[in-house]
Design an enzyme around this catalytic site. Structure first.
Site, PDB file in Angstrom:
ATOM      1  N   HIS A  49      19.333  11.686 -18.949  1.00 64.69           N
ATOM      2  CA  HIS A  49      17.934  11.651 -19.353  1.00 64.69           C
ATOM      3  C   HIS A  49      17.236  10.406 -18.816  1.00 64.69           C
ATOM      4  O   HIS A  49      17.397   9.298 -19.325  1.00 64.69           O
ATOM      5  CB  HIS A  49      17.835  11.689 -20.884  1.00 64.69           C
ATOM      6  CG  HIS A  49      16.433  11.737 -21.383  1.00 64.69           C
ATOM      7  ND1 HIS A  49      16.030  11.132 -22.552  1.00 64.69           N
ATOM      8  CD2 HIS A  49      15.317  12.313 -20.855  1.00 64.69           C
ATOM      9  CE1 HIS A  49      14.738  11.338 -22.727  1.00 64.69           C
ATOM     10  NE2 HIS A  49      14.290  12.042 -21.709  1.00 64.69           N
TER      11      HIS A  49
ATOM     12  N   ASN B 185      13.964   8.717 -27.954  1.00 66.97           N
ATOM     13  CA  ASN B 185      12.920   9.588 -28.508  1.00 66.97           C
ATOM     14  C   ASN B 185      13.071   9.798 -30.003  1.00 66.97           C
ATOM     15  O   ASN B 185      12.082  10.042 -30.693  1.00 66.97           O
ATOM     16  CB  ASN B 185      12.912  10.933 -27.776  1.00 66.97           C
ATOM     17  CG  ASN B 185      12.161  10.860 -26.459  1.00 66.97           C
ATOM     18  OD1 ASN B 185      11.380   9.946 -26.229  1.00 66.97           O
ATOM     19  ND2 ASN B 185      12.401  11.820 -25.585  1.00 66.97           N
TER      20      ASN B 185
ATOM     21  N   SER C  30      14.611  16.302 -22.538  1.00 68.96           N
ATOM     22  CA  SER C  30      14.347  15.253 -23.515  1.00 68.96           C
ATOM     23  C   SER C  30      14.285  15.804 -24.927  1.00 68.96           C
ATOM     24  O   SER C  30      14.242  15.034 -25.887  1.00 68.96           O
ATOM     25  CB  SER C  30      13.016  14.550 -23.192  1.00 68.96           C
ATOM     26  OG  SER C  30      11.945  15.481 -23.236  1.00 68.96           O
TER      27      SER C  30
ATOM     28  N   GLU D 187      19.670   7.690 -20.406  1.00 66.57           N
ATOM     29  CA  GLU D 187      20.589   8.125 -21.453  1.00 66.57           C
ATOM     30  C   GLU D 187      21.610   9.109 -20.875  1.00 66.57           C
ATOM     31  O   GLU D 187      21.236  10.128 -20.292  1.00 66.57           O
ATOM     32  CB  GLU D 187      19.830   8.794 -22.597  1.00 66.57           C
ATOM     33  CG  GLU D 187      18.954   7.825 -23.379  1.00 66.57           C
ATOM     34  CD  GLU D 187      18.157   8.501 -24.472  1.00 66.57           C
ATOM     35  OE1 GLU D 187      18.017   7.917 -25.553  1.00 66.57           O
ATOM     36  OE2 GLU D 187      17.658   9.627 -24.237  1.00 66.57           O
TER      37      GLU D 187
END
Length: 289
Positions: free
Chosen positions: A141, A192, A120, A153
């Site tokens: 992800h 993120n 991440s 992702e």
């Protein structure tokens, strides 16, 4: 399901166990690698416990639980990954550890087998550069908890073969309740990159005395329609995990939005890590200022 019928998962921690469960629930056979038998047992127990929670909530049946568990084989031998169709790594967020483990797995599975990382915070491009045939490397992800969170992702490194991206989009789409989002390799990827500054901001506002953690959670859930408040989310993620992610993103970008708030550092230094140890912003409702 007709692509990647046999999946290798590196790591059976919180994320790895969840990822193994997701693939197994889709009917794929999963070979899950850990460093020792106790970690294998703990990972498989975590999957069983999570499935038991689903049974208690009426989400799945006992038969579905047993079918999922039957598709997961734990191992401590890298050689057991020979013959898998894809490898998904989910171990500690340390670049050198990941590179060494991915290189070992790549040597076992063969040069045509895709090698994926669930990182991440680290550069997928950098991880790919350390492996032979980097075109078969990409990010996949998942978010925590992997069996629940819908978004996955698909991270396209600079070296990633576009055909692999297409296959991974199809793979994610074949998983129950999952939606793929293709993103380029950048610090924080997509979610993120937006989430880390948001969480940092609410930590700082709380530390400045704007409102209690509970009231901030209530305001953002009711006012913006979020399913969970930021402090509930931080406790679930783990304050140490968030600290590591912000530090990595800040080191890669020098963008002040990612700089960890001082309170976050103090919380982690004091051992207040969130739900994992019962002490966080909301867990235990302790005064943190």
């Amino acid at each position: 399901m007709n692509d990647f019928p046999r999946v290798g998962v590196l790591g059976l921690g919180t994320m790895g166990a969840g990822i193994a469960q997701v693939f197994a629930a889709s009917g794929r056979d999963v070979v899950a690698l850990e460093t020792d038998v106790s970690r294998v047992d703990a990972g498989l127990a975590a999957v069983a416990d999570f499935l038991d929670g689903g049974i208690a909530r009426g989400k799945i049946t006992e038969d579905a639980k047993q079918a999922t568990l039957a598709h997961i084989t734990g191992t401590t031998s890298m050689a057991d990954l020979a013959g898998v169709d894809v490898v998904v790594e989910s171990v500690t967020e340390n670049a050198e550890v990941k590179k060494a483990l991915l290189a070992e797995a790549a040597a076992v599975v063969g040069e045509q087998t895709p090698v994926l990382t669930n990182t991440s915070a680290l550069s997928v491009t950098d991880l790919a550069a350390a492996l032979p045939h980097p075109e078969r490397v990409a990010g996949l992800h998942f978010f925590n908890p992997a069996p629940v969170m819908r978004t996955v992702e698909v991270v396209r490194a600079l070296q990633t073969d576009p055909r692999l991206v297409e296959r991974l989009v199809a793979l994610v789409s074949s998983l129950d309740g999952k939606e793929p989002v293709v993103v380029k390799d950048r610090p924080g990827f997509l979610l993120n990159a937006l989430l880390l500054p948001y969480l940092n901001d609410v930590i700082q506002e709380y530390d400045d005395g704007l409102a209690t953690a509970e009231d901030i959670d209530v305001a953002l859930k009711l006012g913006l329609g979020y399913q969970s408040g930021p402090f509930e989310m931080l406790d679930m993620i783990g304050l140490d995990v968030h600290l590591h992610a912000t530090e990595s993103a800040y080191a890669a970008t020098l963008d002040s939005r990612y700089a960890p708030p001082p309170l976050l550092r103090r919380m982690v230094a004091a051992g207040r890590l969130g739900a994992k140890n019962g002490q966080g912003f909301r867990t235990g409702e302790k005064n943190t200022r």
